[in-house]
Design a protein around this motif. Structure first.
Motif, PDB file in Angstrom:
ATOM      1  N   LYS A  12       0.839  -1.203   0.000  1.00 10.42           N
ATOM      2  CA  LYS A  12       0.000   0.000   0.000  1.00 10.42           C
ATOM      3  C   LYS A  12       0.875   1.255   0.000  1.00 10.42           C
ATOM      4  O   LYS A  12       0.557   2.253  -0.656  1.00 10.42           O
ATOM      5  CB  LYS A  12      -0.934  -0.002   1.211  1.00 10.42           C
ATOM      6  N   ALA A  13       1.994   1.191   0.712  1.00 12.27           N
ATOM      7  CA  ALA A  13       2.907   2.351   0.739  1.00 12.27           C
ATOM      8  C   ALA A  13       3.503   2.579  -0.657  1.00 12.27           C
ATOM      9  O   ALA A  13       3.634   3.729  -1.101  1.00 12.27           O
ATOM     10  CB  ALA A  13       4.005   2.124   1.767  1.00 12.27           C
ATOM     11  N   VAL A  14       3.824   1.491  -1.362  1.00 10.16           N
ATOM     12  CA  VAL A  14       4.363   1.638  -2.727  1.00 10.16           C
ATOM     13  C   VAL A  14       3.273   2.229  -3.632  1.00 10.16           C
ATOM     14  O   VAL A  14       3.531   3.078  -4.483  1.00 10.16           O
ATOM     15  CB  VAL A  14       4.874   0.279  -3.288  1.00 10.16           C
ATOM     16  N   PHE A  15       2.039   1.767  -3.432  1.00  8.39           N
ATOM     17  CA  PHE A  15       0.910   2.301  -4.201  1.00  8.39           C
ATOM     18  C   PHE A  15       0.778   3.816  -3.993  1.00  8.39           C
ATOM     19  O   PHE A  15       0.629   4.579  -4.948  1.00  8.39           O
ATOM     20  CB  PHE A  15      -0.377   1.568  -3.774  1.00  8.39           C
ATOM     21  N   HIS A  16       0.867   4.242  -2.731  1.00 12.92           N
ATOM     22  CA  HIS A  16       0.745   5.690  -2.457  1.00 12.92           C
ATOM     23  C   HIS A  16       1.880   6.458  -3.112  1.00 12.92           C
ATOM     24  O   HIS A  16       1.672   7.538  -3.667  1.00 12.92           O
ATOM     25  CB  HIS A  16       0.676   5.953  -0.954  1.00 12.92           C
ATOM     26  N   GLU A  17       3.056   5.875  -3.067  1.00 17.15           N
ATOM     27  CA  GLU A  17       4.206   6.535  -3.706  1.00 17.15           C
ATOM     28  C   GLU A  17       3.957   6.650  -5.221  1.00 17.15           C
ATOM     29  O   GLU A  17       4.136   7.701  -5.815  1.00 17.15           O
ATOM     30  CB  GLU A  17       5.446   5.699  -3.424  1.00 17.15           C
ATOM     31  N   THR A  33      -5.670   8.488 -13.814  1.00 19.48           N
ATOM     32  CA  THR A  33      -5.222   7.821 -12.580  1.00 19.48           C
ATOM     33  C   THR A  33      -3.982   6.989 -12.867  1.00 19.48           C
ATOM     34  O   THR A  33      -3.749   6.585 -14.007  1.00 19.48           O
ATOM     35  CB  THR A  33      -6.271   6.821 -12.028  1.00 19.48           C
ATOM     36  N   VAL A  34      -3.259   6.707 -11.817  1.00 16.69           N
ATOM     37  CA  VAL A  34      -2.174   5.735 -11.895  1.00 16.69           C
ATOM     38  C   VAL A  34      -2.825   4.370 -11.660  1.00 16.69           C
ATOM     39  O   VAL A  34      -3.579   4.192 -10.708  1.00 16.69           O
ATOM     40  CB  VAL A  34      -1.108   6.030 -10.811  1.00 16.69           C
ATOM     41  N   VAL A  35      -2.554   3.438 -12.575  1.00 17.32           N
ATOM     42  CA  VAL A  35      -3.161   2.105 -12.456  1.00 17.32           C
ATOM     43  C   VAL A  35      -2.106   1.177 -11.855  1.00 17.32           C
ATOM     44  O   VAL A  35      -1.307   0.568 -12.568  1.00 17.32           O
ATOM     45  CB  VAL A  35      -3.656   1.613 -13.842  1.00 17.32           C
ATOM     46  N   PHE A  36      -2.102   1.098 -10.555  1.00 17.92           N
ATOM     47  CA  PHE A  36      -1.031   0.401  -9.842  1.00 17.92           C
ATOM     48  C   PHE A  36      -1.118  -1.107 -10.019  1.00 17.92           C
ATOM     49  O   PHE A  36      -0.114  -1.794 -10.193  1.00 17.92           O
ATOM     50  CB  PHE A  36      -1.125   0.755  -8.361  1.00 17.92           C
ATOM     51  N   GLY A  37      -2.344  -1.633  -9.971  1.00 15.88           N
ATOM     52  CA  GLY A  37      -2.546  -3.087 -10.008  1.00 15.88           C
ATOM     53  C   GLY A  37      -3.632  -3.414  -9.016  1.00 15.88           C
ATOM     54  O   GLY A  37      -3.941  -2.606  -8.139  1.00 15.88           O
ATOM     55  N   SER A  38      -4.249  -4.594  -9.174  1.00 15.35           N
ATOM     56  CA  SER A  38      -5.319  -4.944  -8.245  1.00 15.35           C
ATOM     57  C   SER A  38      -5.390  -6.451  -8.061  1.00 15.35           C
ATOM     58  O   SER A  38      -4.879  -7.212  -8.884  1.00 15.35           O
ATOM     59  CB  SER A  38      -6.659  -4.412  -8.751  1.00 15.35           C
ATOM     60  N   GLY A  39      -6.045  -6.845  -6.986  1.00 17.90           N
ATOM     61  CA  GLY A  39      -6.228  -8.274  -6.708  1.00 17.90           C
ATOM     62  C   GLY A  39      -5.719  -8.631  -5.337  1.00 17.90           C
ATOM     63  O   GLY A  39      -5.705  -7.797  -4.434  1.00 17.90           O
ATOM     64  N   ASN A  40      -5.271  -9.873  -5.226  1.00 16.92           N
ATOM     65  CA  ASN A  40      -4.844 -10.431  -3.949  1.00 16.92           C
ATOM     66  C   ASN A  40      -3.373 -10.070  -3.697  1.00 16.92           C
ATOM     67  O   ASN A  40      -2.500 -10.457  -4.472  1.00 16.92           O
ATOM     68  CB  ASN A  40      -5.041 -11.950  -4.037  1.00 16.92           C
ATOM     69  N   ALA A  41      -3.142  -9.359  -2.598  1.00 13.71           N
ATOM     70  CA  ALA A  41      -1.767  -8.904  -2.295  1.00 13.71           C
ATOM     71  C   ALA A  41      -0.858 -10.057  -1.891  1.00 13.71           C
ATOM     72  O   ALA A  41       0.354  -9.868  -1.755  1.00 13.71           O
ATOM     73  CB  ALA A  41      -1.802  -7.856  -1.192  1.00 13.71           C
ATOM     74  N   TYR A 112       8.646  -0.064  -9.563  1.00  9.58           N
ATOM     75  CA  TYR A 112       7.350  -0.367  -8.935  1.00  9.58           C
ATOM     76  C   TYR A 112       6.998  -1.840  -9.144  1.00  9.58           C
ATOM     77  O   TYR A 112       6.529  -2.510  -8.235  1.00  9.58           O
ATOM     78  CB  TYR A 112       6.243   0.521  -9.517  1.00  9.58           C
ATOM     79  N   LEU A 113       7.234  -2.329 -10.351  1.00 10.00           N
ATOM     80  CA  LEU A 113       6.917  -3.732 -10.647  1.00 10.00           C
ATOM     81  C   LEU A 113       7.800  -4.673  -9.825  1.00 10.00           C
ATOM     82  O   LEU A 113       7.310  -5.658  -9.258  1.00 10.00           O
ATOM     83  CB  LEU A 113       7.093  -3.988 -12.152  1.00 10.00           C
ATOM     84  N   PHE A 114       9.070  -4.354  -9.740  1.00 13.16           N
ATOM     85  CA  PHE A 114       9.959  -5.229  -8.969  1.00 13.16           C
ATOM     86  C   PHE A 114       9.589  -5.233  -7.484  1.00 13.16           C
ATOM     87  O   PHE A 114       9.654  -6.262  -6.821  1.00 13.16           O
ATOM     88  CB  PHE A 114      11.433  -4.855  -9.184  1.00 13.16           C
ATOM     89  N   ARG A 115       9.152  -4.087  -6.989  1.00 14.48           N
ATOM     90  CA  ARG A 115       8.725  -4.049  -5.580  1.00 14.48           C
ATOM     91  C   ARG A 115       7.413  -4.805  -5.396  1.00 14.48           C
ATOM     92  O   ARG A 115       7.201  -5.474  -4.375  1.00 14.48           O
ATOM     93  CB  ARG A 115       8.626  -2.611  -5.098  1.00 14.48           C
ATOM     94  N   GLN A 116       6.523  -4.749  -6.387  1.00 16.08           N
ATOM     95  CA  GLN A 116       5.285  -5.536  -6.297  1.00 16.08           C
ATOM     96  C   GLN A 116       5.621  -7.028  -6.213  1.00 16.08           C
ATOM     97  O   GLN A 116       5.071  -7.763  -5.394  1.00 16.08           O
ATOM     98  CB  GLN A 116       4.397  -5.263  -7.522  1.00 16.08           C
ATOM     99  N   LEU A 117       6.540  -7.456  -7.079  1.00 17.23           N
ATOM    100  CA  LEU A 117       6.933  -8.871  -7.096  1.00 17.23           C
ATOM    101  C   LEU A 117       7.545  -9.300  -5.767  1.00 17.23           C
ATOM    102  O   LEU A 117       7.266 -10.378  -5.254  1.00 17.23           O
ATOM    103  CB  LEU A 117       7.966  -9.096  -8.197  1.00 17.23           C
ATOM    104  N   GLU A 118       8.362  -8.419  -5.231  1.00 20.17           N
ATOM    105  CA  GLU A 118       9.045  -8.729  -3.979  1.00 20.17           C
ATOM    106  C   GLU A 118       8.055  -8.833  -2.825  1.00 20.17           C
ATOM    107  O   GLU A 118       8.193  -9.684  -1.947  1.00 20.17           O
ATOM    108  CB  GLU A 118      10.066  -7.605  -3.719  1.00 20.17           C
ATOM    109  N   LEU A 119       7.024  -7.969  -2.841  1.00 20.75           N
ATOM    110  CA  LEU A 119       6.098  -7.935  -1.701  1.00 20.75           C
ATOM    111  C   LEU A 119       4.966  -8.949  -1.821  1.00 20.75           C
ATOM    112  O   LEU A 119       4.483  -9.471  -0.815  1.00 20.75           O
ATOM    113  CB  LEU A 119       5.527  -6.515  -1.549  1.00 20.75           C
ATOM    114  N   ILE A 120       4.531  -9.241  -3.031  1.00 18.56           N
ATOM    115  CA  ILE A 120       3.422 -10.192  -3.213  1.00 18.56           C
ATOM    116  C   ILE A 120       3.933 -11.632  -3.086  1.00 18.56           C
ATOM    117  O   ILE A 120       3.228 -12.513  -2.636  1.00 18.56           O
ATOM    118  CB  ILE A 120       2.713  -9.915  -4.558  1.00 18.56           C
TER     119      ILE A 120
END
Ligand code: URA
Length: 230
Positions: A12-17, A33-41, A112-120
């Motif tokens: 969520k913090a990455v999303f806000h950034e 809008t910025v389309v960050f991504g959606s679904g199951n974290a 952003y994508l690499f951080r999504q991968l790391e966190l999900i």
């Protein structure tokens, strides 16, 4: 190791950034809008598309147009819903007129994508089409040669099964491609059932030990005979 809820909070913090990102001035100026991504974290399966289109830009959610409907249908055919997976794109902002992402934009956005991968922490990363496949493989080989071939890859700190498939938008108007996409999609449950890959040892940041207080070496007082001073 971070818990699922800690990883979700960080996501969520990455999303806000990302939501106020201006790394690509043209995209930042043109987006709704910025389309960050959606679904199951905490999804086992993550899809990575190319970039938001007009509908996604308006709604702030990836894959809500025609290509998204096909994605939903294909997910349904293997017993999954959007709530089971995480869906995002290489670019988080819509390129004007839906033009291809520029290399500089991919570069600006990839963190952003690499951080999504790391966190999900997904088990399987399914790249949709050329842009995501080339970025996550770090290689220019195209999707026609690679679709349906699973490979183990280290992406950032995470070892995943990378599974490139055709982009649903490409399959919309080409029935033969839609059938290939459907066949590739049907292998996803089997890939998800495989054991989690061994993960590399986390890089432990060395503990920062503060320097000890410097010992100031007082110079010995030297008697200056001439001045009569110490
Ligand atoms: N195409 C993409 O690559 N991503 C979307 O979100 C929509 C269409």
């Amino acid at each position: 190791m971070a818990s699922a809820s800690e990883r979700r909070e960080e996501l969520k913090a990455v999303f806000h950034e990302a939501s106020s990102c201006v790394r690509c001035p043209q995209l930042a100026a043109g987006r709704t809008t910025v389309v960050f991504g959606s679904g199951n974290a905490d999804a086992d399966l993550m899809f990575v598309g190319e970039a938001p289109g007009a509908n996604e830009d308006k709604q702030g959610v990836p894959f809500v147009g025609q290509a998204g409907k096909l994605l939903d249908t294909l997910l349904g055919e293997i017993g999954l819903t959007r709530g089971d997976v995480f869906v995002c794109n290489v670019l988080k902002c819509r390129p004007p007129g839906n033009r291809d992402p520029l290399p500089q934009e991919i570069d600006n956005c990839q963190d952003y994508l690499f951080r999504q991968l790391e966190l999900i922490e997904p088990k399987v990363v399914c790249t949709l089409g050329n842009f995501a496949t080339k970025l996550l493989r770090g290689d220019p080989t195209g999707i026609t040669r690679l679709h349906g071939r699973v490979e183990e890859r280290l992406i950032g700190p995470r070892r995943v099964r990378l599974y490139p498939i055709y982009h649903p938008a490409a399959a919309l108007y080409t029935p033969a491609m839609a059938e290939i996409l459907r066949a590739d999609f049907r292998r996803l449950p089997e890939l998800l059932a495989l054991p989690v890959l061994d993960q590399p040892e986390p890089i432990v940041e060395p503990e920062v030990v503060p320097d000890p207080e410097p010992v100031i070496d007082e110079p010995d007082l030297v008697y200056d005979e001439q001045l009569g001073l110490f």
